[in-house]
Every structure is written in C-alpha cells, then in structure tokens.
Design a protein around this motif. Structure first.
Motif, short mmCIF file in Angstrom:
data_model
loop_
_atom_site.label_atom_id
_atom_site.label_comp_id
_atom_site.label_asym_id
_atom_site.label_seq_id
_atom_site.Cartn_x
_atom_site.Cartn_y
_atom_site.Cartn_z
N LYS A 284 36.10 15.81 40.21
CA LYS A 284 35.27 15.32 41.30
C LYS A 284 34.22 16.37 41.69
O LYS A 284 33.04 16.05 41.87
CB LYS A 284 36.15 14.98 42.48
CG LYS A 284 35.40 14.28 43.58
CD LYS A 284 36.33 13.37 44.38
CE LYS A 284 35.58 12.90 45.59
NZ LYS A 284 35.60 11.47 45.77
N THR B 52 31.62 16.96 38.55
CA THR B 52 30.65 15.87 38.37
C THR B 52 29.81 15.73 39.63
O THR B 52 28.65 15.31 39.56
CB THR B 52 31.35 14.53 38.05
OG1 THR B 52 32.30 14.26 39.08
CG2 THR B 52 32.05 14.59 36.72
N GLY B 53 30.37 16.12 40.78
CA GLY B 53 29.60 16.09 42.02
C GLY B 53 28.40 17.02 41.99
O GLY B 53 27.42 16.81 42.71
N PHE C 226 26.25 17.19 39.73
CA PHE C 226 25.08 16.45 39.27
C PHE C 226 24.46 15.67 40.42
O PHE C 226 23.28 15.36 40.41
CB PHE C 226 25.45 15.52 38.11
CG PHE C 226 25.80 16.28 36.87
CD1 PHE C 226 24.82 16.65 35.97
CD2 PHE C 226 27.11 16.66 36.62
CE1 PHE C 226 25.13 17.37 34.83
CE2 PHE C 226 27.43 17.39 35.49
CZ PHE C 226 26.45 17.74 34.59
N GLY C 227 25.31 15.36 41.42
CA GLY C 227 24.81 14.67 42.60
C GLY C 227 23.81 15.51 43.39
O GLY C 227 23.09 14.98 44.23
N GLY D 110 20.22 12.21 41.12
CA GLY D 110 21.53 12.83 41.05
C GLY D 110 22.67 11.85 41.16
O GLY D 110 23.58 11.84 40.32
N GLU D 111 22.63 11.01 42.18
CA GLU D 111 23.77 10.12 42.40
C GLU D 111 23.94 9.09 41.28
O GLU D 111 25.06 8.91 40.78
CB GLU D 111 23.64 9.44 43.76
CG GLU D 111 24.99 8.93 44.24
CD GLU D 111 24.89 8.22 45.58
OE1 GLU D 111 25.78 7.44 45.88
OE2 GLU D 111 23.89 8.46 46.31
N GLN E 251 25.54 10.85 38.42
CA GLN E 251 26.96 11.12 38.66
C GLN E 251 27.80 9.86 38.42
O GLN E 251 28.85 9.92 37.77
CB GLN E 251 27.13 11.60 40.10
CG GLN E 251 28.53 12.05 40.43
CD GLN E 251 28.69 12.34 41.92
OE1 GLN E 251 27.70 12.45 42.65
NE2 GLN E 251 29.91 12.46 42.35
N LEU F 199 30.67 9.32 35.42
CA LEU F 199 32.06 9.03 35.72
C LEU F 199 32.43 7.59 35.41
O LEU F 199 33.60 7.25 35.29
CB LEU F 199 32.34 9.29 37.20
CG LEU F 199 32.51 10.74 37.62
CD1 LEU F 199 32.64 10.82 39.12
CD2 LEU F 199 33.73 11.34 36.94
N TYR G 67 32.45 5.57 41.17
CA TYR G 67 32.06 6.43 42.27
C TYR G 67 32.93 7.68 42.35
O TYR G 67 32.56 8.67 42.95
CB TYR G 67 32.12 5.66 43.59
CG TYR G 67 31.06 4.59 43.66
CD1 TYR G 67 29.77 4.91 44.07
CD2 TYR G 67 31.34 3.28 43.29
CE1 TYR G 67 28.79 3.94 44.11
CE2 TYR G 67 30.36 2.31 43.32
CZ TYR G 67 29.08 2.65 43.73
OH TYR G 67 28.10 1.71 43.76
#
Lengths: 434, 280
Positions: free
Chosen positions: A162, A165-166, A168-169, A175-176, A179, A183, A186
């Motif tokens: 979490k 990979t977050g 990349f957010g 970003g979101e 992400q 994944l 979410y």
C-alpha cells in the motif's frame, strides 16, 4: 573480443569436436568463464561477489520454482498456503526460509559488488555499459524483491504494498489513476496479489537475461582490477579457469556458510514479526517498514518533510528514485581518469564517508519516523546527493592522484597489487587528473 | 553537460533537505516531542529460559505436554489454533490413540453438514482436522469479548518481537499501573474492560488475566503448577505451534555447517594449490 594470448578452445574428444562444428556452446562457455578468458592476476576477494550474486539468483530461482508449486496466489488463502508450506510440505520450511533469507543474501552480495565498483572505479570507460546494465539488474532485483515480499500476504506485505504503490499517487494529476492501474483497484487486493505473483515469477528470468548482457559487456574490455590500470600483456593475466574458478569456489563456501547460519539458526532475524499476522486492511501496523535492503532508500523518502514549491511527498518520491537513477550518470559525473580509489586520496576519504552515510541512512530507514531519526536522515540524505552530484565532479579537478604502477605484474611483484584497500604512505607526485 | 546539470540537481536536493532540516529543528526546539506512556513504561519481555532457545536448543516434550494442557484448559476457551492439526500433537509425544482421543473429546466440534439434509451441523474432531475455532466467526468472537478479538495463537510466538518470552511475560505481567505512570500519564489508566500490562504494546490489554492462581491446572507429571510455571509451559507450547520444525531445522543446520566447513577447507586447499607459484 578477448586478448590475443587467450587460450583457444581445442577439443580433443571426437564428440566435442563434432559438437563444436554444429553448436559451439562449449566454446562459448570456455571463452566466457573457462580457460579461454584471461583475467588480471591481482584480483582481491572483492571480485568474488559477481559470481556469488549469480549463485544467489540461481538459489532464488530453484527454491522459488518449487515454492510456487505449493503456494496459492489468492488473497483468501495465500497466508494459509504459506503456513501449509511451513508445516505440511516435505522440507517446505527449508524452501521458504532459504528463499526469504536467500533474498537477503542476494542483496548483501550485490551491495558489496556495487560498492566494490564504486571504490575501484569499475563504472569508468571503457566499462560504462557493464555499470549501466548492472544498475538495470539492481532495479529489477528491487522490483522482484518488493513483489515477493507481498506474496505471503501478511500485515507488512499488505501495508508495504500500500505504501509503495501509494508513492505513485504523489505524481501530480495522473498519480491516482496510475496507482489504481498498478494495483488493479483502490487498495492491494486479489488483483494486485495475482499480478505481483505473475511478475515475481517473470522478473528473475529477465534478470538472468540482463546478466548475460552484463557479462557480455564485461568481456569486451575484460575484467578490471584493484590497480585500475589496463592489462598490458600475457604476464598480467591468468586464465579464469582454473585460477578464478578455484578462488570463487572458496568464496562460494564462505557465502554458503553465512547463508546456512542465517537460514538454519536465525531464519526470522531479518524479517518482521508483523508479517506472521495475516493481512488486515482494517488494522494498520504501528510502524510500517520495508525489508532491510530498502531501508536507505526509505530513509531518503521520509527525509522530505516540508513542502517547497512541490509537495514534500513528491520531493521524497523524486529523491528516492533519483538516488538510484543518478548512479546511471556516475561514469560522466566522475571524470578522474584514475579508476582505483587506492590512488585517489581525496576520493578514498569521501568514499568511506559515503559508506558510513549509507549505513546511517539504513539505520534511520528501519527506525520509526520520529526525531532524531528524521533529522539525521535529512543530513545523511543531503550528503548522499552531494557526494555523487557535487563532490565527485569537483574533486577530480583538484585531486593529485598517487603514482600508478607501470603494469599489473609490476604492482604484483612489488606487493602493491591492491589486494588490500590501503596503499601505505606513498607521496603524491604531480599527476593532475585532467 | 552532465556535470553542471548534476551539480545543480545536487544543490537542489541538498537545499530542500536542509530546508526540511531547519523546519524540523525549529519544531523540535519549539515543541519538543512529548514522551508517550508506551515509550516510557513499555517493557521488553523477560527471559522465560525455554529449552528451545539458543543455537542447539530442543523442545522439552514434558513441558510441551503441560503447555498443551494449559492451552486446552485455559486459552482454548477464547483462542484458536487454526494452523495446527490434532495429528501434529504426536510430535509432543502422544501416541496415535491418545491423539485420536484428544480430538474426539475436544470441547468444540468441527463444522460439517448433515449428510441427510445438507444442513449445517458439527461433528466430532478427527486427528486430521485442524483445531476448530472457538467462535463461528469474528462477529461472534467480538460479541463475546467486549468487542475485542482474541487472536489465533498458532503463530503468536513469531508474530511478536521476542515472541516466546513475550507470551510468558505477558501472562505473568498483569499488575496495577504504577503511581509514576498514573501521575505522568493520567490518560493511561485502564478503561472499562481493560487491564494494565507493561508487556503489552499500548499497556492496556482487553484480555483479563487468564492464569491467576496456583493449581488452576492439575499437572499429571508432578510438576508444581505455579502461575509462573504454567505461563512458561504454555509459552513453550506456543513456541512449538509457531515453529514445529525447529528441531529438524537446527539439526539440519548443524549437518549443513559441518558439510560446508569441509567444503570450505577443500576449496581453500584447491585455491592455494592452483595458485601456488603464481604471483598475485
């Protein structure tokens, strides 16, 4: 390419001659890691770690393939299937502990291999491509190790996935969506676990492919050596086999000794207890930390705490990736024509500061995100970037290297082959860097 | 070109880091981080002195059986052992028949279906079954425990720092909060349904003291069942449930070390032999 005095493959056995005319695979091996590859005679033990990294990859692939026969990549049963391996599969505990600690051993030898390259200037012309391909291998290893750590589906697996990979957010605008795309949802779930398993199985073979390129690129100029001067003639080299196969055999023994102590007597020492708790999206662990081999980078990520034009989180992500990407430019940042740190007094001093700096970063990366660790990692991160981007480009302008030996054999006969890291108390003569 | 750009990028990163450092230092001086109750009063586990600890330590089978008895009579009321099967108990020295009897007489039955109607039912445990959970699901477990969830204990000795000693310390660590703690951190007084225990991460645990009096369990081997002894025994048992292959692992390790040392010796000899007379 090889040196003109390299031994020629000359099979005596009729079958090997027949084979050589049709598929010269034995010839390839002979020229790559056999008697047909001349290697400087003065290599010290720091030159063992390339072979050991290859051995570590082989161990990971063999244990990993067997583990995959028993593991189930499904968020509902992954944790349970790991316990099944530990309890019910014959020798399963051995396979899993060997694989988990094998990853640590792989990183230990690769970090030593990288620092060997940093000290002896292995990244410099004409070996830039060897260095660049090595960095590609390192990045692939990090991706593989990260995804592998997710597979047991424990608490640290889940929350590590979490957090990473977050990152990349943090990229503005896209970003979101990136992400979510990475994944497949979410938050890490079955979709993420399955794709991580698929890629975790794929990437080691990609690594093996890049290793072939790494060795191919190495064999064009031939191996470097602790003096950093080029091979001048047959008297400077010995054939890889039997000289370095014998030495690597001994190195492999020491590697296995350390590996066995870790695997059999402290198999969970480098792990985190929270990963023996099944993943629970509703319960966040008190301290989320990655595996030890990511700690220096994790410290850099967390060192950025204040927004400055860009958000702090984005700075952290840029710096963390930047800390590895800058190594790709190292051959052009450090322009000193002298390769070996043995003959560069200033460089040598800063090199050892860097070693200590990275160890401090590692310690802070494993510590909770509180003071004084954050302030220490800020100073240490600043030195890390300054070392590669500012200090290395500048010291080559003012540094006076020590006199280089005329040849490898001369250095060997004088007992200055560089098999120790120190060169004693030679005085500098005028040999400006450029 | 690489070097000027590199130096600029380097200066940029260094500047932002030092900027962060300055703000961090200012905040650190203006508002020094407050010590927390956990930070000051949390204790590291005490050494239980288990025979399985150490490089060559083995399990004490008698102790494991006593620990299993404590688990059965005390812990099993609330805590599952879902990764352990009844058949695994043969490892503790029970015979096949004894294991069969233990499974058959286990207080909680295993979920099943009625073979006639297909309706949910339960049946007696078989040696091949894993230990059944004491609750049908998490909601039931929380409902029965003041909204706290008793964790499964199969892996507890590996899922906590210094887990074996942690179990022992936690079980013997219940006490009233010290006056210093209450003076410094009045908020850490245990709330309704919580108990003070300095070995628990946040000092207040929802589990009531499970082992409270000598003789709570009657040992058949003559060992005196003090609170300390029972806690030690169940810690040993839970070490076994978390790492049942510990003995195989250590003996395989010993054999491997001998083998590898011989290999190292031979490889070193080969290395020295090959390089003899060759300057390097």
């Amino acid at each position: 390419m090889s040196f003109p005095w390299a031994n020629q493959y000359n099979p005596k056995n009729p079958f090997m001659r027949w084979m050589d005319d049709r598929l010269p695979l034995p010839r390839l091996v002979y020229n790559a890691v056999g008697a047909g590859y001349p290697v400087p005679r003065n290599l010290n033990y720091f030159w063992n770690f390339g072979v050991l990294a290859g051995a570590a990859l082989a161990i990971q692939i063999v244990t990993g393939i067997v583990l995959a026969m028993h593991y189930a990549a499904n968020a509902g049963v992954a944790f349970q299937s790991v316990e099944h391996i530990m309890r019910n599969v014959n020798g399963g505990w051995f396979l899993r502990y060997a694989h988990a600690n094998g990853a640590s051993m792989f990183f230990i030898v690769v970090y030593l291999h990288i620092f060997r390259g940093l000290y002896y200037g292995s990244y410099k012309a004409p070996r830039e491509m060897v260095w660049l391909l090595g960095l590609v291998i390192f990045l692939l290893m990090m991706a593989t190790a990260f995804m592998g750590y997710v597979l047991p589906w424990g608490q640290m697996s889940f929350w590590g996935a979490k957090v990473i990979t977050g990152l990349f957010g943090a990229i503005p605008l896209v970003g979101e969506p990136i992400q979510i795309w990475l994944l497949g949802g979410y938050a890490p779930d079955n979709a993420a676990l399955n794709r991580f398993f698929s890629l975790h199985y794929l990437l080691p073979f990609v690594i093996a492919g890049v290793i072939v390129l790494h060795i191919w690129a190495l064999h064009i100029p031939g191996s470097g050596n602790p003096t950093g001067i080029e091979v001048k003639g047959p008297q400077d080299t010995v054939p890889f086999h039997p000289y370095y196969t014998a030495k690597d055999g001994f190195g492999l023994g020491i590697f296995l000794l350390v590996f066995a102590i870790l695997l059999f007597f402290a198999p969970n020492y480098l792990g985190h207890p929270d990963n023996y708790i099944e993943a629970n999206p509703l319960s966040t662990p008190a301290h989320i930390v990655p595996e030890w081999y990511f700690w220096p980078f994790y410290a850099i990520l967390r060192a950025f705490t204040v927004d400055f034009i860009l958000p702090a989180k984005l700075w952290g992500v840029l710096a963390m990736f930047g800390s590895i990407l800058l190594l790709f430019f190292l051959p052009w940042l450090d322009k000193s024509p002298v390769r070996s740190g043995n003959f560069r007094p200033k460089f040598k001093m800063f090199f050892w500061i860097l070693v200590v700096d990275v160890l401090i970063l590692g310690y802070c990366g494993g510590a909770p995100a509180e003071e004084p660790y954050v302030m220490i990692s800020q100073v240490a991160s600043a030195y890390y970037f300054a070392h590669f981007l500012i200090i290395l480009p500048l010291i080559s302008l003012s540094e006076r290297p020590l006199p280089l030996p005329n040849s490898i054999i001369e250095a060997v006969l004088k007992g200055k082959s560089g098999s120790t890291l120190s060169t004693g108390t030679q005085t500098a003569v005028s040999a400006p860097a450029e | 070109m690489v070097r000027p750009i590199g130096i600029l990028a380097g200066l940029g990163f260094v500047a932002v880091l030092l900027w962060s450092l300055v703000w961090g230092a200012v905040a650190f001086i203006q508002e020094p981080p407050q010590p927390t109750a956990e930070h000051e009063f949390h204790k590291h586990p005490r050494d239980a002195g288990l025979s399985s600890a150490g490089l060559l330590g083995k399990y004490d089978r008698q102790q494991l059986q006593r620990g299993f008895q404590v688990y059965k009579e005390v812990c099993a009321a609330c805590h599952g052992l879902k990764y352990v099967a009844f058949r695994d108990l043969q490892d503790l020295g029970y015979s096949e028949a004894e294991v069969k009897a233990i499974a058959d007489q286990w207080a909680i039955e295993t979920p099943s279906v009625n073979p006639e109607t297909g309706e949910a039912a339960t049946r007696k445990n078989l040696p091949a079954d894993n230990f059944p959970s004491p609750y049908p699901n998490e909601v039931a477990a929380r409902a029965a425990n003041n909204n706290a969830l008793p964790p499964d204990l199969s892996l507890i000795a590996k899922a906590r720092h210094d887990g074996s000693n942690y179990v022992y310390s936690l079980l013997t660590g219940y006490r009233d909060p010290s006056p210093e703690l209450l003076r410094e951190f009045p908020d850490s007084k245990p709330g309704q349904g919580l108990y003070h225990n300095p070995y628990f991460a946040n000092l207040n645990i929802a589990m009531p003291p499970p082992i409270v009096s000598e003789g709570q369990v009657t040992y058949t081997d003559g060992t005196r069942p003090t609170v300390d002894q029972m806690s030690k025994d169940v810690a040993a048992f839970l070490t076994w449930t978390a790492e049942p292959k510990l003995e195989q692992r250590k003996s395989a390790g010993l054999a491997s070390l001998v083998f590898i040392l011989v290999f190292c010796f031979l490889a070193w000899g080969a290395y020295k032999n090959v390089w003899r007379g060759e300057p390097h």
